[in-house]
Design a protein around this motif. Structure first.
Motif, short mmCIF file in Angstrom:
data_model
loop_
_atom_site.label_atom_id
_atom_site.label_comp_id
_atom_site.label_asym_id
_atom_site.label_seq_id
_atom_site.Cartn_x
_atom_site.Cartn_y
_atom_site.Cartn_z
N GLY A 232 -4.09 -4.75 5.34
CA GLY A 232 -3.56 -3.44 5.15
C GLY A 232 -4.40 -2.65 4.62
O GLY A 232 -5.79 -2.39 5.18
N ALA A 233 -4.20 -2.29 3.51
CA ALA A 233 -5.00 -1.55 2.77
C ALA A 233 -4.87 -1.25 0.79
O ALA A 233 -3.82 -1.82 0.58
N VAL A 234 -5.67 -0.60 0.21
CA VAL A 234 -6.28 -1.75 -0.58
C VAL A 234 -6.06 -0.14 -1.34
O VAL A 234 -6.99 0.77 -0.96
N HIS A 239 -8.34 4.76 -13.52
CA HIS A 239 -7.89 4.97 -14.30
C HIS A 239 -8.43 3.24 -14.75
O HIS A 239 -7.54 2.11 -15.40
N GLY A 240 -8.62 1.91 -13.22
CA GLY A 240 -8.62 0.59 -13.37
C GLY A 240 -7.38 -0.22 -12.42
O GLY A 240 -7.73 -1.24 -12.67
N GLN A 241 -6.53 0.54 -12.25
CA GLN A 241 -5.68 -0.53 -11.31
C GLN A 241 -5.43 -0.12 -10.05
O GLN A 241 -6.76 0.23 -9.75
N VAL A 242 -5.11 -1.10 -9.12
CA VAL A 242 -5.53 -1.68 -7.67
C VAL A 242 -3.82 -2.26 -7.05
O VAL A 242 -4.00 -2.79 -8.01
N PHE A 243 -3.73 -1.78 -6.22
CA PHE A 243 -2.56 -1.90 -5.49
C PHE A 243 -2.71 -2.21 -3.91
O PHE A 243 -4.27 -1.76 -3.71
N ALA A 244 -2.06 -3.38 -3.07
CA ALA A 244 -2.34 -3.68 -2.34
C ALA A 244 -1.35 -3.76 -1.44
O ALA A 244 -0.07 -3.62 -2.19
N SER A 245 -1.26 -3.33 0.41
CA SER A 245 0.48 -3.27 0.23
C SER A 245 -0.58 -3.66 2.09
O SER A 245 -1.76 -3.56 1.97
N ARG A 246 0.72 -4.18 2.90
CA ARG A 246 0.41 -4.15 4.54
C ARG A 246 2.05 -4.81 5.04
O ARG A 246 2.64 -5.34 4.10
N GLU A 247 2.03 -4.55 6.16
CA GLU A 247 3.01 -5.09 7.86
C GLU A 247 2.68 -6.37 7.19
O GLU A 247 1.91 -7.38 6.66
N LEU A 248 4.27 -6.45 7.60
CA LEU A 248 4.45 -7.98 6.56
C LEU A 248 5.20 -8.79 8.13
O LEU A 248 4.92 -10.44 8.38
N GLU A 249 4.41 -8.43 9.18
CA GLU A 249 5.08 -8.45 10.78
C GLU A 249 4.38 -8.15 11.20
O GLU A 249 3.87 -7.34 10.72
#
Length: 342
Positions: A232-234, A239-249
């Motif tokens: 996935g990707a980040v 500001h200091g925030q970090v978010f992550a996401s990826r395909e579940l399947e």
């Protein structure tokens, strides 16, 4: 003076070339390509009024490249073809679908431009809010073309997006190349890079997230998008925030040619939809916005890798995929662990 669509929102500058992609039988298939060219098409196919700034050749390949852009609705800043030949790349794809490149870039059409020409085209465009470059445009040999243009775009208040997208195999002096890439990234408001790019830059840190934080903290950018292949990707903000996401399947990967370019297009499309300012990562970003940015980018990349070569998806295809598939999304703590999931 060339008449340019007054609604142009994004201008792109960088390579347009022909990818000769190796088939299993040893033959090479010519495909329209180049990271910036792919990005340009991907943006236009997702409905963004886009201007391509570099010239194209009058040879057969150049005519194909120009027609590919025009078919997708891209506006050409230099509609007249030039004498110089088209850039070429020989692409070998391994068993995992990962490409390796060899480039032929001397005396080519897309490099037949200057900072003054790029800046002159962009200057009167009131609707132009964002510019993109990266990849082969980050060659030290082309510093005089792109760095002054980037400086002018920042000064004009436009959002500058740079895709590191490193090509170390074709750079004769890696020390000079790394130094120049880091210099160029100082002009960016938004940086996109892969975990492999960060390794090539030899940044300090034992993992990609630590290296990404170091890069963001040592540039003037307010946001960095870090791609992690199948993981996935980040999204990191100043500001200091970090978010992550990826395909579940799992998805069926044909090859990854153009995946990063389509990822960036999906990110930019979502940025424009939310009308984010150049320094949007300097303050708190809502989870909803971050989720939309990352999932738009990942869905765009996923649709690309399921096709041979770079065939960017339309916005309708991206939205349909987002509606049909679940995506993991979380915020991360300073040590890289999930703080909240959704």
């Amino acid at each position: 003076m060339v008449q340019i669509n007054s609604s142009v929102q994004v201008a792109t500058a960088g390579e347009a070339l022909i990818d000769f992609i190796a088939n299993a039988d040893g033959r090479f298939e010519p495909c329209l390509g180049g990271a910036v060219y792919n990005l340009t098409r991907a943006l236009a196919r997702q409905g963004v009024p886009t201007l391509y700034l570099n010239p194209l050749s009058r040879d057969r390949f150049g005519r194909r490249l120009a027609q590919g852009l025009l078919d997708d609705g891209v506006c050409l800043a230099v509609p007249e073809a030039v004498q110089a030949v088209t850039s070429l790349a020989v692409v070998n794809v391994n068993a995992q679908g990962h490409p390796d490149y060899a480039f032929y870039r001397e005396g080519v059409a897309d490099r037949a431009t200057s900072a003054a020409e790029l800046t002159q085209v962009c200057a009167p465009l009131d609707s132009l809010s964002l510019v993109c470059t990266g990849a082969l445009a980050l060659s030290p040999d082309d510093a005089d073309i792109y760095l002054p243009w980037l400086a002018a775009q920042r000064q004009a208040g436009r959002t500058v997006v740079i895709d590191a997208n490193l090509r170390p195999s074709v750079m004769p002096d890696l020390v000079v190349y790394r130094r120049h890439v880091l210099t160029a990234l100082h002009y960016a408001d938004v940086i996109k890079a892969s975990d492999e790019d960060l390794v090539c830059l030899e940044l300090p840190g034992g993992d990609a997230l630590t290296q990404a934080r170091h890069l963001l903290q040592n540039t003037r950018a307010s946001v960095m998008a870090l791609t992690l292949g199948g993981e996935g990707a980040v999204l990191l903000t100043r500001h200091g925030q970090v978010f992550a996401s990826r395909e579940l399947e799992p998805i069926a990967v044909v090859d990854t040619v153009g995946a990063g370019d389509c990822f960036l297009a999906g990110l930019v499309v979502a940025m424009l939809a939310h009308k984010l300012p150049a320094d949007w990562g300097g303050g708190a970003v809502s989870h909803e916005v971050a989720r939309e940015l990352l999932t738009s980018a990942i869905a765009s990349a996923s649709l690309c890798v399921m096709r041979r070569g770079c065939v960017p998806p339309t916005r309708a295809e991206v939205l349909a995929r987002l509606a049909q598939r679940p995506y993991a999304f979380s915020t991360l703590t300073s040590d890289g662990h999930a703080a909240a999931a959704g």
